[in-house]
Design a protein around this motif. Structure first.
Motif, PDB file in Angstrom:
ATOM      1  N   GLN A   1       0.854  -1.210   0.000  1.00  0.00           N
ATOM      2  CA  GLN A   1       0.000   0.000   0.000  1.00  0.00           C
ATOM      3  C   GLN A   1       0.876   1.241   0.000  1.00  0.00           C
ATOM      4  O   GLN A   1       0.622   2.201  -0.724  1.00  0.00           O
ATOM      5  CB  GLN A   1      -0.906   0.021   1.239  1.00  0.00           C
ATOM      6  CG  GLN A   1      -2.009  -1.022   1.229  1.00  0.00           C
ATOM      7  CD  GLN A   1      -3.115  -0.715   0.224  1.00  0.00           C
ATOM      8  OE1 GLN A   1      -3.066   0.292  -0.469  1.00  0.00           O
ATOM      9  NE2 GLN A   1      -4.088  -1.602   0.120  1.00  0.00           N
ATOM     10  N   ARG A   2       1.912   1.202   0.806  1.00  0.00           N
ATOM     11  CA  ARG A   2       2.805   2.358   0.910  1.00  0.00           C
ATOM     12  C   ARG A   2       3.522   2.584  -0.427  1.00  0.00           C
ATOM     13  O   ARG A   2       3.662   3.708  -0.892  1.00  0.00           O
ATOM     14  CB  ARG A   2       3.823   2.096   2.026  1.00  0.00           C
ATOM     15  CG  ARG A   2       4.706   3.259   2.343  1.00  0.00           C
ATOM     16  CD  ARG A   2       5.381   3.076   3.690  1.00  0.00           C
ATOM     17  NE  ARG A   2       6.448   4.040   3.845  1.00  0.00           N
ATOM     18  CZ  ARG A   2       7.721   3.776   3.565  1.00  0.00           C
ATOM     19  NH1 ARG A   2       8.077   2.584   3.161  1.00  0.00           N
ATOM     20  NH2 ARG A   2       8.636   4.706   3.724  1.00  0.00           N
TER      21      ARG A   2
ATOM     22  N   ARG B   1       1.174   4.046  -3.127  1.00  0.00           N
ATOM     23  CA  ARG B   1       0.767   5.449  -2.935  1.00  0.00           C
ATOM     24  C   ARG B   1       1.962   6.345  -2.709  1.00  0.00           C
ATOM     25  O   ARG B   1       1.845   7.401  -2.116  1.00  0.00           O
ATOM     26  CB  ARG B   1      -0.179   5.533  -1.742  1.00  0.00           C
ATOM     27  CG  ARG B   1      -1.477   4.846  -2.026  1.00  0.00           C
ATOM     28  CD  ARG B   1      -2.365   4.825  -0.829  1.00  0.00           C
ATOM     29  NE  ARG B   1      -3.634   4.191  -1.175  1.00  0.00           N
ATOM     30  CZ  ARG B   1      -4.618   4.032  -0.330  1.00  0.00           C
ATOM     31  NH1 ARG B   1      -4.501   4.456   0.900  1.00  0.00           N
ATOM     32  NH2 ARG B   1      -5.722   3.440  -0.706  1.00  0.00           N
ATOM     33  N   ARG B   2       3.119   5.928  -3.201  1.00  0.00           N
ATOM     34  CA  ARG B   2       4.373   6.652  -2.955  1.00  0.00           C
ATOM     35  C   ARG B   2       4.312   8.041  -3.549  1.00  0.00           C
ATOM     36  O   ARG B   2       3.576   8.301  -4.457  1.00  0.00           O
ATOM     37  CB  ARG B   2       5.549   5.880  -3.539  1.00  0.00           C
ATOM     38  CG  ARG B   2       5.552   5.829  -5.067  1.00  0.00           C
ATOM     39  CD  ARG B   2       6.318   4.656  -5.563  1.00  0.00           C
ATOM     40  NE  ARG B   2       6.351   4.638  -7.019  1.00  0.00           N
ATOM     41  CZ  ARG B   2       5.357   4.171  -7.775  1.00  0.00           C
ATOM     42  NH1 ARG B   2       4.280   3.705  -7.217  1.00  0.00           N
ATOM     43  NH2 ARG B   2       5.452   4.177  -9.083  1.00  0.00           N
TER      44      ARG B   2
ATOM     45  N   LYS C   1      -1.444  18.769  -5.187  1.00  0.00           N
ATOM     46  CA  LYS C   1      -0.505  17.734  -4.768  1.00  0.00           C
ATOM     47  C   LYS C   1       0.851  18.399  -4.561  1.00  0.00           C
ATOM     48  O   LYS C   1       1.295  19.207  -5.380  1.00  0.00           O
ATOM     49  CB  LYS C   1      -0.396  16.651  -5.860  1.00  0.00           C
ATOM     50  CG  LYS C   1       0.644  15.590  -5.583  1.00  0.00           C
ATOM     51  CD  LYS C   1       0.189  14.628  -4.517  1.00  0.00           C
ATOM     52  CE  LYS C   1       1.270  13.643  -4.141  1.00  0.00           C
ATOM     53  NZ  LYS C   1       0.887  12.792  -3.011  1.00  0.00           N
TER      54      LYS C   1
ATOM     55  N   LEU D   1      -1.567   7.501  -7.472  1.00  0.00           N
ATOM     56  CA  LEU D   1      -1.013   8.486  -6.552  1.00  0.00           C
ATOM     57  C   LEU D   1      -2.144   9.102  -5.740  1.00  0.00           C
ATOM     58  O   LEU D   1      -3.232   9.331  -6.288  1.00  0.00           O
ATOM     59  CB  LEU D   1      -0.309   9.572  -7.390  1.00  0.00           C
ATOM     60  CG  LEU D   1       0.650  10.528  -6.723  1.00  0.00           C
ATOM     61  CD1 LEU D   1       1.847   9.774  -6.148  1.00  0.00           C
ATOM     62  CD2 LEU D   1       1.154  11.562  -7.740  1.00  0.00           C
ATOM     63  N   GLU D   2      -1.876   9.355  -4.472  1.00  0.00           N
ATOM     64  CA  GLU D   2      -2.901  10.012  -3.647  1.00  0.00           C
ATOM     65  C   GLU D   2      -2.805  11.515  -3.816  1.00  0.00           C
ATOM     66  O   GLU D   2      -1.720  12.066  -3.914  1.00  0.00           O
ATOM     67  CB  GLU D   2      -2.670   9.657  -2.170  1.00  0.00           C
ATOM     68  CG  GLU D   2      -3.177   8.290  -1.808  1.00  0.00           C
ATOM     69  CD  GLU D   2      -3.098   8.035  -0.323  1.00  0.00           C
ATOM     70  OE1 GLU D   2      -2.221   8.635   0.329  1.00  0.00           O
ATOM     71  OE2 GLU D   2      -3.887   7.234   0.184  1.00  0.00           O
TER      72      GLU D   2
ATOM     73  N   ALA E   1     -10.143   7.307  -5.786  1.00  0.00           N
ATOM     74  CA  ALA E   1      -9.556   7.008  -4.472  1.00  0.00           C
ATOM     75  C   ALA E   1     -10.526   6.167  -3.631  1.00  0.00           C
ATOM     76  O   ALA E   1     -10.103   5.312  -2.857  1.00  0.00           O
ATOM     77  CB  ALA E   1      -9.208   8.304  -3.751  1.00  0.00           C
TER      78      ALA E   1
END
Lengths: 243, 324
Positions: A238-239, A242-243, B19, B61-62, B76
């Motif tokens: 997960q980490r 979403r890097r 972002k 990507l968040e 998301a």
């Protein structure tokens, strides 16, 4: 079920692309077979003592290396990104990748054990526990390889990272010195090693005896470690995603 | 955020997207909408934030802030569903080099949950459509760069996505391959998909895009139809005139107020015309008066590249304060 089918598709593709290649299968078998043969030539009776440890070591090195190499390679080539862009849960990707690495480790270990039984008379008191040891051990080691793979960028970095703990484990986990013969101060350290418990399950499968009070002890310990690496690999992926 | 946006003809809606990477603001309040069944070009220089935007839209990507809706869903919140309805072609052709072309397509189909029959028929149809049938059994790694690009796009179309994200689709391709790929993109849109295109190739954007957004320094500096942007930003039209005898730029500028910036280029004079009709009328009057003939006259519209360069120059003057 849909995600499980997709995980199996990932595994099938990995076996086709990487694990099913003849050089890899040969290497996976030759390395432990030659090691056991060397011990056998020196001491025809004593080879049996190290056989369970060497089979466990084969699992550890084969699974951690291959899982880490495959993902690090795919990260570099951009193909791992395809999985992240596909409609797959993170658990599906981890399961797919771990299953193929585990299948490789289990298959080579079974072929090795069958060869040793046919050629050198390796006993097999409890094949069910032996297989359980291979199953749980290979899953734990594959997941450890996956965790290492998302922590690094290059294959050599993955190998360096894993060798940092793999080589000490060889001497701390009853591979060359059975758990029962270890000095008392070392046993608590050996308890924390997943290799100890996989090795003890394999030893029980071969000889029908274990250094622990019950064969359920290494089974339970392995399952707890399996649960721990499942959680850890999920968090690591997960980490990474979403890097 | 509105639901069922597919019914309202909006494929992608982005509002106030932001972002940051540490102190660097990669995206700063970006908002735009992409209509369905259109080619939408997302332009910007290196480091503008294009790839960051695509990675957020595709769930890689968040985001730090803002809202993103793909076909009415937030990627998301519902990544698996959104990913099943989009196709993504990254800048690099990233299929599996050891698998042959057909297997690459079928494997992609497996990841999207297509049945075995559907996988086979889609792979067959796409290999045919993309002119790769004779390479069906060849490993992907052995294909030429153009063929790799085509197969990568074909793989993204296996599950018939409603939106196709294309990141620099023709980078590194020779002219015929790039042209053939542009034809393919037109066919994809003709088939009902929406194409979200990021490119450095302004000619490509001009050729393909219905609408464009220009991103500089993480902010949108221009948006609209290509023709509108060219007219608004691209500046005046250029006239190139060759005369029957030698004429200096100063001679013409003195008597033709609709013309400016004369420049000798390859034996002809190049001017900017603030008003085309007046400029030509004044040039004809000048020629008649001086008893000179115009041998040739060419008119060039401002290109998207002219507009883009103007935007970059403008941003260079005003930007740089907010970005570390």
């Amino acid at each position: 079920m849909i995600q499980l089918a997709r995980a199996l598709a990932i595994s099938r593709k990995d076996v086709e692309s990487y694990y099913g290649k003849p050089p890899l299968v040969t290497w996976g078998l030759l390395f432990p077979a030659v090691l056991i043969l060397a011990v056998y030539i020196k001491d025809r009776a004593g080879y049996l003592d190290v056989a369970p440890g060497i089979i466990a070591m084969t699992l550890l090195f084969g699974n951690t290396s291959m899982a880490a190499i495959v993902i690090t390679f795919e990260k570099r080539s951009g193909t791992f990104e395809r999985l992240l862009l596909s409609p797959l849960g993170m658990g599906t990707i981890i399961l797919g990748k771990a299953l193929s690495a585990a299948a490789y480790g289990i298959a080579t270990s079974i072929v090795l054990a069958v060869g040793l039984k046919a050629c050198m008379g390796l006993p097999m008191a409890r094949p069910d526990v032996f297989i359980a040891g291979l199953l749980i051990g290979s899953c734990v080691f594959s997941l450890l390889g996956l965790i290492a793979s998302v922590m690094v960028k290059e294959v050599f970095e993955a190998m360096t990272l894993m060798n940092f703990f793999r080589f000490p484990l060889l001497f701390l986990s009853g591979v060359f010195v059975p758990f029962a013969q270890m000095p008392g101060w070392l046993k608590p350290v050996a308890w924390l090693s997943p290799l100890t418990h996989a090795g003890e399950m394999i030893r029980f499968g071969i000889f029908g005896e274990t250094a622990f009070a019950s064969p359920w002890v290494p089974v339970a310990a392995s399952l707890i470690m399996f649960a721990a690496v499942c959680v850890l690999s999920g968090l690591s992926f997960q980490r990474y995603a979403r890097r | 955020m509105r639901q069922n946006e597919s019914e309202t003809q909006v494929a992608v809606r982005v509002a106030g997207l932001s972002k940051a990477y540490g102190d660097l603001r990669a995206l700063d309040g970006v908002s735009f909408e992409v209509p369905m069944r259109r080619v939408f070009a997302y332009l910007g220089p290196n480091g503008a934030g294009k790839t960051t935007t695509i990675n957020i839209l595709c769930g890689l990507l968040e985001r730090d802030g803002g809202e993103v809706s793909i076909l009415g869903r937030d990627v998301a919140a519902d990544p698996v569903l959104v990913k099943s309805r989009i196709g993504v072609v990254t800048e690099n052709s990233n299929l599996y080099p050891e698998l042959h072309c057909r297997r690459n397509l079928e494997y992609t189909g497996e990841l999207y949950g297509l049945s075995a029959d559907r996988r086979r028929s889609r792979a067959e149809s796409l290999l045919n459509d993309f002119g790769l049938m004779d390479k069906a059994g060849a490993p992907f790694g052995t294909l030429s760069r153009g063929m790799k690009r085509r197969l990568t796009i074909a793989a993204a179309l296996m599950h018939e996505p409603e939106i196709l994200f294309l990141d620099e689709p023709t980078t590194g391709l020779d002219v015929p391959s790039a042209r053939s790929l542009r034809d393919l993109i037109r066919r994809i849109v003709g088939g009902g998909a929406t194409v979200f295109l990021t490119t450095h190739n302004l000619f490509e954007a001009e050729e393909l895009a219905d609408e464009i957004v220009v991103l500089i320094g993480g902010r949108i500096v221009e948006r609209g139809k290509v023709s509108d942007i060219k007219r608004r930003i691209g500046g005046a039209r250029c006239l190139t005139v060759s005369f029957s005898q030698s004429v200096s730029g100063g001679d013409v500028l003195g008597v033709c107020p609709a013309i400016r910036n004369a420049e000798l280029q390859d034996g002809a004079l190049k001017f900017e015309a603030s008003d085309l009709h007046d400029a030509i009328a004044q040039l004809v009057a000048f020629c008649n008066k001086e008893n000179i003939r115009m041998n040739d006259i060419g008119i060039r519209e401002p290109s998207l590249e002219d507009a883009f360069v103007s935007l970059l120059a403008g941003a260079g003057k005003s930007d740089g304060k907010d970005r570390p």
